[in-house]
Design a protein around this motif. Structure first.
Motif, PDB file in Angstrom:
ATOM      1  N   GLN A 239     -58.621  21.564  41.929  1.00 55.54           N
ATOM      2  CA  GLN A 239     -58.678  22.710  42.834  1.00 55.54           C
ATOM      3  C   GLN A 239     -57.271  23.036  43.343  1.00 55.54           C
ATOM      4  O   GLN A 239     -56.544  22.150  43.792  1.00 55.54           O
ATOM      5  N   VAL A 240     -56.900  24.318  43.265  1.00 54.96           N
ATOM      6  CA  VAL A 240     -55.604  24.752  43.801  1.00 54.96           C
ATOM      7  C   VAL A 240     -55.742  25.937  44.750  1.00 54.96           C
ATOM      8  O   VAL A 240     -54.767  26.363  45.363  1.00 54.96           O
ATOM      9  N   GLY A 241     -56.950  26.492  44.878  1.00 55.47           N
ATOM     10  CA  GLY A 241     -57.131  27.678  45.721  1.00 55.47           C
ATOM     11  C   GLY A 241     -56.664  28.929  45.002  1.00 55.47           C
ATOM     12  O   GLY A 241     -56.497  28.953  43.775  1.00 55.47           O
ATOM     13  N   MET A 242     -56.422  29.968  45.761  1.00 53.96           N
ATOM     14  CA  MET A 242     -55.945  31.212  45.173  1.00 53.96           C
ATOM     15  C   MET A 242     -54.485  31.057  44.748  1.00 53.96           C
ATOM     16  O   MET A 242     -53.705  30.351  45.393  1.00 53.96           O
ATOM     17  N   ILE A 243     -54.105  31.727  43.648  1.00 53.52           N
ATOM     18  CA  ILE A 243     -52.768  31.565  43.085  1.00 53.52           C
ATOM     19  C   ILE A 243     -51.919  32.790  43.388  1.00 53.52           C
ATOM     20  O   ILE A 243     -52.215  33.894  42.899  1.00 53.52           O
ATOM     21  N   PRO A 244     -50.864  32.659  44.178  1.00 55.32           N
ATOM     22  CA  PRO A 244     -49.958  33.788  44.439  1.00 55.32           C
ATOM     23  C   PRO A 244     -49.232  34.191  43.152  1.00 55.32           C
ATOM     24  O   PRO A 244     -49.031  33.376  42.250  1.00 55.32           O
ATOM     25  N   LYS A 245     -48.807  35.426  43.079  1.00 58.47           N
ATOM     26  CA  LYS A 245     -48.113  35.937  41.892  1.00 58.47           C
ATOM     27  C   LYS A 245     -46.818  35.142  41.667  1.00 58.47           C
ATOM     28  O   LYS A 245     -46.043  34.909  42.586  1.00 58.47           O
TER      29      LYS A 245
END
Length: 252
Positions: free
Chosen positions: A184-190
């Motif tokens: 799990q890493v959560g949401m990925i920023p650009k």
């Protein structure tokens, strides 16, 4: 009359040699010789067999021999029980050890993170992975806590989009070797679709998002560009711990 002398006289009366008697009783000739010389005593079971085989009274023999032979037989029985317990203990330990090794082997073969977490033969190691530029999400109920101006708190459950675990190939060394792991890493920023992963086998302890520039230079040729993420496909990639999707572009 001593037991040894009685055994010898009865054997001779039956016209048997020590070797013939030993073969009939499934023992060695030396064993028979030791009995007849009173070097050792037969076990209780063998004593019963000898009384039937040679035709002498077991009750009379035990009374004539007194306590010495009885004590010797009792000692052998006690030692036999201790030996049996020891063998059972060693057998139990061996079975438990083999079962333990079997569970650890199963954990590695099936990439069971729970088993790998407690595997004493695995060590924690850092690896680097390329992640998808956009993470898949799913609807899930989460608990939201609201803090009011007066300091009181209220909680409520809401349905929201949460990030799914990502399936990525984690490089374990600069030669492009590694394995596919779910974490799990959560949401990925650009621009941050790379991760440094601390794992023990298939158990992922921590994962942190980074940029490609933060990936050590020796790993960059093997990890792929940000738009090259590939999802694991068992039909085309084989075992999860043996295929690097970027191996054809790797180099040092």
């Amino acid at each position: 009359m001593e037991l040894g002398q009685r055994l010898k006289e009865c054997r001779i009366a039956l016209n048997k040699t020590q070797q013939q008697m030993a073969m009939d009783l499934h023992v060695t000739r030396q064993t028979v010789s030791h009995w007849e010389n009173n070097d050792t005593y037969p076990s209780l079971d063998m004593l019963v067999t000898l009384s039937d085989y040679l035709g002498f009274s077991l009750d009379t023999t035990l009374k004539e021999e007194g306590t010495e032979m009885i004590d010797s037989i009792n000692k052998e029985l006690v030692m036999g029980k201790k030996y049996k317990k020891f063998v059972l203990l060693i057998g139990g330990i061996t079975i438990a050890f083999l079962l333990f090794i079997g569970i650890l082997t199963y954990g590695r073969a099936t990439q069971n993170g729970l088993i790998d977490r407690f595997n004493p033969f695995l060590k924690e190691t850092y690896g680097y992975a390329l992640l998808p530029e956009q993470i898949e999400t799913k609807k899930a109920k989460v608990t939201e806590t609201i803090v009011h101006k007066d300091g009181t708190k209220t909680t409520k459950k809401i349905i929201t989009d949460v990030a799914k675990p990502v399936d990525a190939f984690v490089l374990s060394n600069i030669f492009g070797e590694g394995e596919w792991l779910k974490f799990q890493v959560g949401m990925i920023p650009k621009g941050q679709n790379y991760a440094v992963v601390l794992h023990k086998g298939s158990y992922v302890k921590r994962a942190k998002l980074i940029t490609k520039n933060e990936v050590p230079s020796l790993y960059r040729n093997s990890i792929g560009n940000s738009d090259q993420y590939m999802k694991y496909d068992k039909n085309n990639m084989g075992p999860r711990n043996s295929f690097n999707p970027f191996s054809n572009t790797s180099g040092l």
